[in-house]
Design an enzyme around this catalytic site. Structure first.
Site, PDB file in Angstrom:
ATOM      1  N   GLU A 102      -9.258 -27.055  28.613  1.00 33.37           N
ATOM      2  CA  GLU A 102      -8.081 -26.919  27.743  1.00 33.37           C
ATOM      3  C   GLU A 102      -8.479 -26.743  26.293  1.00 33.37           C
ATOM      4  O   GLU A 102      -9.388 -27.414  25.797  1.00 33.37           O
ATOM      5  CB  GLU A 102      -7.166 -28.140  27.860  1.00 33.37           C
ATOM      6  CG  GLU A 102      -5.878 -28.001  27.051  1.00 33.37           C
ATOM      7  CD  GLU A 102      -5.031 -29.266  27.074  1.00 33.37           C
ATOM      8  OE1 GLU A 102      -4.854 -29.846  28.168  1.00 33.37           O
ATOM      9  OE2 GLU A 102      -4.551 -29.674  26.000  1.00 33.37           O
ATOM     10  N   GLU A 155      -7.232 -35.862  30.069  1.00 31.49           N
ATOM     11  CA  GLU A 155      -7.533 -36.710  28.915  1.00 31.49           C
ATOM     12  C   GLU A 155      -7.449 -38.207  29.236  1.00 31.49           C
ATOM     13  O   GLU A 155      -6.599 -38.933  28.704  1.00 31.49           O
ATOM     14  CB  GLU A 155      -6.619 -36.331  27.744  1.00 31.49           C
ATOM     15  CG  GLU A 155      -6.831 -34.892  27.320  1.00 31.49           C
ATOM     16  CD  GLU A 155      -6.050 -34.484  26.076  1.00 31.49           C
ATOM     17  OE1 GLU A 155      -5.145 -35.237  25.667  1.00 31.49           O
ATOM     18  OE2 GLU A 155      -6.353 -33.414  25.518  1.00 31.49           O
TER      19      GLU A 155
END
Length: 480
Positions: free
Chosen positions: A331, A229
């Site tokens: 994810e 991220e």
């Protein structure tokens, strides 16, 4: 509607009539095995029917249909799995031995479980660790102190157990949430910050140290992502890279360093964040030939519902623009954790819809987040608790399965690495579907119904079809 009526519906087989001019495609009488998971029933990956193909003519517009065309092939399937985090490993170690074995069977046995074929782990700590940690002492610019002693307590033994349960092969990719604090401009592993330019090479060397340290423990690191991220400033471990910064780190440091260390076979995966900015990040990196040559694939997450709706079309745009690169969801999880909502059916439907639409958009792999969590939705050192497909109550040693476990299993158990996606089309918007042909020749069709009413349908392959019913709030897998 009662369960016995459901069973009656799902086992219906229509005996068709040969239409003039139709050709026998070799499917006449072939058996289709049906597995189903459905709300308000006891069906959980249950073998419910054995249907037979018969010859059928043109369907009417009033007849819901699924059309499967094996002559049209698309991406090659890599696998489906989950993350072997610190939290999962610590929770696993608190289980009694018989429950540990039950857990391993549930995830990694193709016959008795759902046959996971892919895994992820964290480099340094993440939110789902009991504390923040790195593998070096502060300001060791030589990396001589590098040690994975922390991981040897729980995580490495857990990964080895999972690999053994998977038959000795379990491709594992690893992701960093943050470099050591002293390498960053905010001097903190948490709250974002950036990797200081003077540490770019040292951080690239750190990846190599990690891969080699795991190899010494008999764990082959199959792939790495550059940064988990990279556009999120989180209250937990995080680090910001703009698209240009990630591109330049790959082409000037990480890619060449892996090559120099003779680690070209380790798959390098860029982005590892949500679908919303997926095309921008992919195009910035892959339009640069020097960066693109090191990149095997582009990873993405599903946490963009806050922006309106999941951006599946962005996955498709990248697949169309860069067909030589692999797309994979790296994810996903449901949150926030609560026992009060544990059995709500939409948790599994979130997975079913996302996997179907990501695969149909061109993704080749799909990796869930924590494979196991405890009775609090952790452990987690910043209180960011969430759901996993299986939870353990560490107080009494029990295992608790969410319906998401079964929804994932409708794909992972039947679609195997090396399978090819084939054309699959639905005439009804409430019937989501995808199809793959495995390397052994078996065809797998997954059909999901989020609606509250059953749908009678035919599944066509050429001029042959079987007839079945998609139950309310259900997912079904047809194998032939």
């Amino acid at each position: 509607m009662k369960k016995n009526i459901f069973l009656y519906l799902i086992t219906m087989v229509m005996i068709g009539t040969n239409a003039p001019g139709q050709q026998n495609t070799g499917l006449e009488g072939k058996t289709v095995n049906v597995y189903i998971t459905a709300d308000s029933t006891d069906f959980r990956l249950a073998a419910n029917a054995r249907l037979k193909f018969t010859l059928h003519g043109q369907p009417l517009v009033t007849e819901p249909s699924i059309f499967v065309d094996p002559s049209q092939t698309f991406q090659t399937f890599v696998g489906i799995g989950g993350a072997l985090t610190d939290a999962a490993a610590e929770t696993f170690d608190k289980l009694p031995k018989e429950k540990q074995e039950a857990f391993l069977t549930a995830y990694f046995s193709k016959e008795q479980g759902i046959g996971y074929t892919l895994a992820r782990t964290n480099i340094n700590s993440c939110d789902f660790s009991s504390d923040s940690y790195t593998y070096v002492v502060d300001y060791d610019k030589t990396l001589r102190s590098f040690s994975i002693a922390h991981d040897m307590v729980h995580k490495v033994p857990f990964i080895l157990r999972c690999t053994e349960a998977a038959g000795g092969t379990l491709p594992l990719f690893a992701s960093p949430w943050s470099p050591p604090a002293w390498m960053k401009d905010n001097k903190n592993m948490l709250q974002g910050g950036r990797l200081l330019p003077e540490y770019y090479q040292l951080w690239a060397d750190y990846f190599v140290k990690f891969i080699k340290a795991y190899k010494d423990k008999k764990i082959a690191v199959w792939g790495i992502t550059v940064q988990n991220e990279p556009m999120a400033k989180q209250t937990w471990e995080s680090c910001i890279y703009t698209a240009e910064e990630e591109r330049d780190f790959i082409k000037k440091y990480l890619g060449p360093t892996l090559d120099k260390a003779k680690l070209k076979d380790v798959k390098l995966i860029a982005w590892d964040h949500n679908r919303d900015l997926l095309y921008h990040r992919a195009s910035t990196i892959l339009n640069d030939s020097l960066a693109a040559k090191y990149v095997w694939g582009i990873g993405f997450h599903w946490y963009e519902s806050w922006s309106g709706a999941p951006a599946y079309e962005n996955v498709q745009r990248v697949a169309e623009a860069y067909p030589d690169k692999t797309l994979m969801l790296t994810e996903a999880c449901n949150y926030p954790f609560s026992w009060d909502t544990f059995n709500e059916w939409h948790w599994g439907e979130n997975y079913g819809e996302a996997i179907l639409k990501d695969l149909n958009s061109g993704a080749s792999a799909w990796t869930d987040w924590n494979i196991l969590l405890d009775e609090k939705g952790g452990p987690n050192h910043v209180g960011n608790f969430c759901f996993a497909p299986i939870h353990a109550n560490t107080k009494d040693g029990s295992l608790h399965f969410m319906n998401s476990y079964y929804y994932i299993g409708h794909f992972s158990k039947f679609i195997r690495p090396g399978a090819k996606r084939i054309a699959c089309s639905s005439s009804r918007s409430q019937l989501l579907s995808t199809a793959f042909v495995n390397t052994d020749g078996t065809t797998v069709v997954v059909i999901m119904n989020k609606d509250k009413t059953p749908v009678n349908f035919r599944m066509y392959v050429g001029d042959h079809a079987v007839e079945a019913v998609s139950l309310p709030h259900s997912i079904m897998t047809l194998v032939y």
